[in-house]
Design an enzyme around this catalytic site. Structure first.
Site, PDB file in Angstrom:
ATOM      1  CB  CYS A 124      -0.950  -0.015   1.186  1.00 41.06           C
ATOM      2  SG  CYS A 124      -2.028  -1.471   1.220  1.00 41.06           S
ATOM      3  CG  HIS A 246      -3.285   3.145   2.190  1.00 37.78           C
ATOM      4  ND1 HIS A 246      -3.892   2.838   0.995  1.00 37.78           N
ATOM      5  CD2 HIS A 246      -3.356   2.016   2.955  1.00 37.78           C
ATOM      6  CE1 HIS A 246      -4.309   1.580   1.025  1.00 37.78           C
ATOM      7  NE2 HIS A 246      -3.993   1.074   2.205  1.00 37.78           N
ATOM      8  CG  ASN A 276      -6.879  -0.982   1.383  1.00 37.09           C
ATOM      9  OD1 ASN A 276      -6.138  -0.658   0.460  1.00 37.09           O
ATOM     10  ND2 ASN A 276      -6.407  -1.465   2.527  1.00 37.09           N
TER      11      ASN A 276
END
Length: 319
Positions: A124, A246, A276
């Site tokens: 990520c 993020h 996500n």
């Protein structure tokens, strides 16, 4: 937007954002859709993460997503394709172990054969790492451009029997065209706390995640990474227009915002409709900010990612 000047005696150089693009999966999946497959509910997902829906790529491959976002970014930047010297795809979900997805993207976009094309698996934090690499490479070719893409097709790696993780993820891609500017603001800070077990996806398997452990890691490392980035840049929170974390969990972003700024509106959030998307989440967010008119020439951003590894990275970058 207020006009700011760099601190006396402070000189910086590095990459800046020229163009942005995004792509998403072709199927909208709401929390209620998942609740028909998993022991969960819309209320539970919203309370735990803030996520309301996400997109799954049914017909599109990971490379399709990457190429679509990249094409939009190149058109947005308006640069000559033959002057793009670097193509980096940040992903952990590429459909082929080799060749790199970046090679396919470069081919689809008709980029020069004399291009450095490679994939980066930084989980990520991947897009941050990709921009850091591009910064170093363009420092040696300052009249060229870099194309950095975060692209993930995560849905095939989700275990629908694990309600703690499968409700969090979505498929998408975001891309940025970068140029090197002697007057640009660019600073990187990052690291890794080696841990293979807390968050991982083994070859041929599903994502496995210790939710509480990841949460504790994120709420500690995100404010630290932002603070270290500002320290390296010799700036304060007041010098930054927006913080783009993020987009994993609204509670993580809000916790970071409380520790960094008295103005939570500086922390952009779009996870509500994407979930996500790992390495794609920050560039997708940047593209949406552009579409909403939030990014102007000179806008300063601190972007911060964290994920498997346990890896983390933060960068100061400007439009």
């Amino acid at each position: 937007m207020e006009t700011r000047t760099k601190q006396k005696g402070k000189t910086m150089a590095g990459v800046k954002l020229l163009g942005l693009g995004k792509a998403r999966g072709d199927r909208l999946v709401t929390n209620d859709d998942l609740a028909r497959q998993v022991d969960t509910s819309d209320q539970w997902i919203r309370e735990k993460s803030g996520i309301q829906s996400r997109y799954f790529a049914v017909e599109k491959t990971e490379t399709d997503l990457a190429a679509e976002a990249a094409e939009a970014a190149v058109q947005s930047a308006g640069v000559e394709r033959e002057k793009i010297a670097v193509c980096i795809v940040c992903t952990f979900t590429a459909e082929d172990q080799t060749p790199a997805a970046a090679c396919s993207v470069a081919g689809r976009l008709g980029l020069s054969e004399e291009i450095l094309a490679l994939d980066v698996n930084g989980a990520c934090a991947g897009f941050i790492y990709g921009c850091h690499l591009a910064n170093g490479l363009l420092a040696m070719e300052k009249d060229r451009y870099a194309l950095v893409i975060g692209s993930e097709k995560i849905s095939p790696f989700m275990n629908l029997e694990d309600r703690g993780s499968c409700v969090l993820f979505g498929d998408g891609a975001g891309a940025a065209v970068l140029s090197f500017d002697e007057a640009a603001d660019f600073v990187f800070y990052g690291g890794c706390r080696p841990d293979r077990d807390v968050l991982h996806c083994r070859r041929g398997g599903y994502i496995e995640m210790g939710g509480q452990e990841v949460y504790r890691f994120a709420v500690s490392v995100v404010p630290k990474a932002i603070a270290k980035t500002l320290e390296k840049a010799q700036m304060t929170e007041a010098d930054i227009d927006y913080f783009v974390c993020h987009q994993a969990n609204e509670r993580i972003i809000d916790a970071a915002a409380r520790r960094i700024s008295q103005n939570p509106s500086k922390f952009f959030k779009n996870l509500y409709s994407y979930g996500n998307t790992s390495a794609a989440s920050i560039p997708i967010a940047l593209c949406e900010m552009e579409e909403q008119g939030l990014l102007q020439a000179g806008t300063r951003l601190v972007c911060t990612g964290f994920g498997a590894g346990l890896s983390y990275g933060s960068m100061l970058i400007s439009r």
